[in-house]
Design a protein around this motif. Sequence first.
Motif, PDB file in Angstrom:
ATOM      1  N   GLN A  32     -13.012   0.775  -0.600  1.00 23.44           N
ATOM      2  CA  GLN A  32     -13.572   1.586  -1.684  1.00 23.44           C
ATOM      3  C   GLN A  32     -14.799   0.926  -2.302  1.00 23.44           C
ATOM      4  O   GLN A  32     -15.803   1.590  -2.586  1.00 23.44           O
ATOM      5  N   LEU A  51      -8.765  -1.081  -1.491  1.00 21.70           N
ATOM      6  CA  LEU A  51      -9.687  -1.490  -2.548  1.00 21.70           C
ATOM      7  C   LEU A  51     -10.988  -2.035  -1.964  1.00 21.70           C
ATOM      8  O   LEU A  51     -12.087  -1.691  -2.438  1.00 21.70           O
ATOM      9  N   GLY A  76       9.514   3.272 -13.718  1.00 17.61           N
ATOM     10  CA  GLY A  76       8.303   3.151 -12.929  1.00 17.61           C
ATOM     11  C   GLY A  76       8.419   3.810 -11.572  1.00 17.61           C
ATOM     12  O   GLY A  76       9.509   4.206 -11.140  1.00 17.61           O
ATOM     13  N   THR A 107      -1.488  -3.181  -8.408  1.00 10.44           N
ATOM     14  CA  THR A 107      -1.161  -2.274  -9.500  1.00 10.44           C
ATOM     15  C   THR A 107      -2.379  -1.407  -9.812  1.00 10.44           C
ATOM     16  O   THR A 107      -3.476  -1.633  -9.295  1.00 10.44           O
ATOM     17  N   ALA A 108      -2.174  -0.403 -10.673  1.00  9.20           N
ATOM     18  CA  ALA A 108      -3.216   0.585 -10.942  1.00  9.20           C
ATOM     19  C   ALA A 108      -4.507  -0.047 -11.457  1.00  9.20           C
ATOM     20  O   ALA A 108      -5.607   0.414 -11.117  1.00  9.20           O
ATOM     21  N   ASP A 109      -4.400  -1.121 -12.241  1.00  6.80           N
ATOM     22  CA  ASP A 109      -5.607  -1.762 -12.765  1.00  6.80           C
ATOM     23  C   ASP A 109      -6.227  -2.739 -11.773  1.00  6.80           C
ATOM     24  O   ASP A 109      -7.281  -3.330 -12.041  1.00  6.80           O
ATOM     25  N   GLY A 110      -5.576  -2.914 -10.611  1.00  9.79           N
ATOM     26  CA  GLY A 110      -6.120  -3.782  -9.569  1.00  9.79           C
ATOM     27  C   GLY A 110      -5.969  -5.258  -9.854  1.00  9.79           C
ATOM     28  O   GLY A 110      -6.522  -6.091  -9.117  1.00  9.79           O
ATOM     29  N   ALA A 113       3.369   0.599  -5.598  1.00 14.68           N
ATOM     30  CA  ALA A 113       2.087   0.169  -6.142  1.00 14.68           C
ATOM     31  C   ALA A 113       1.078   1.314  -5.991  1.00 14.68           C
ATOM     32  O   ALA A 113       1.322   2.275  -5.266  1.00 14.68           O
ATOM     33  N   SER A 114      -0.037   1.178  -6.685  1.00 14.99           N
ATOM     34  CA  SER A 114      -1.027   2.259  -6.676  1.00 14.99           C
ATOM     35  C   SER A 114      -1.883   2.258  -5.421  1.00 14.99           C
ATOM     36  O   SER A 114      -2.299   3.298  -4.929  1.00 14.99           O
ATOM     37  N   THR A 115      -2.163   1.073  -4.901  1.00 16.17           N
ATOM     38  CA  THR A 115      -3.035   0.976  -3.731  1.00 16.17           C
ATOM     39  C   THR A 115      -2.763  -0.355  -3.044  1.00 16.17           C
ATOM     40  O   THR A 115      -1.877  -1.102  -3.445  1.00 16.17           O
ATOM     41  N   ASP A 116      -3.513  -0.641  -1.991  1.00 12.09           N
ATOM     42  CA  ASP A 116      -3.404  -1.956  -1.362  1.00 12.09           C
ATOM     43  C   ASP A 116      -4.786  -2.586  -1.280  1.00 12.09           C
ATOM     44  O   ASP A 116      -5.806  -1.936  -1.548  1.00 12.09           O
TER      45      ASP A 116
END
Length: 291
Positions: free
Chosen positions: A107, A104, A40, A149-152, A97-100
Amino acid sequence: MSKSSGGDRWLSELGYKLGQTLGEGSYSKVRVATSAKYKGPLAIKVVDRRRAPPDFVHKFLPRELSILRAIRHPNIVRVFEFIEVCNGKLYIVMEAASTDLLQLVQQLGKLPCVPDARDIFVQVVAAVRYLHDRNLVHRDLKCENVLLTADGRRAKLTDFGFGRESRGYPDLSTTYCGSAAYASPEVLLGIPYDPKKYDVWSLGVVLYVMVTGCMPFDDTHIHSMPRRQKKGVFYPDGLGPLPEACKALIALLLQFSPASRPGVGQVAKNTWLKGALLNKDTSRSLNTRID
């Protein structure tokens, strides 16, 4: 050869491939990385002790490293390795991780209260409960420090730069730390404070931000914030209906008096949070006790 490229080559010899910089401060940066050793995506935090102030090097950094070595929880970012080098730099290898949570919210404008905000908040509460059960506190809980994670759907708490051991009242802190927008009244007033109750206040701010898309208290003029905090929380016009149980929980967490705020163990038992449509991993994390 530059110091940066030399550091990259040294990590490369250990099997790490560094990518873009995710964030950078005056004496640290976080970079994307990959390694055959760990599956990962990874993030490597590079701390330059030579450029850091003495208070950080001798007080805050040792505390952070001690905490990171001691904790393991599904909703806390996992640290795989600490790499010390002779040039004064420390490399902390951790999962990426994909985002924070802040990104989100920005966005989407705000998160649907149910299930999205509630499911994420349950996980953050689980992480903080795990810490408090071990007499550890974060003291910088904010949306930026909740990674997703990518799926939130999976939340992971990060950044223990202001973490420390604390047993709660009467074990009080006197160090002002964290972000003003998430700071409790007693911290802003410079009063010795119970760090656990400070974390609980910050949890209230995080939940409010998730379901409204804005901050509960304007931090433009920090000296006047406690006066506004004492009046209680208000909701923006045109927000739309929120579950009364959610608003009641926010009001409970944002009690002006720290003695009136619940402990995080009580928060985890909140009936509205217990009603979350939890996936298997989240449900397990809520009740996890990892030694």
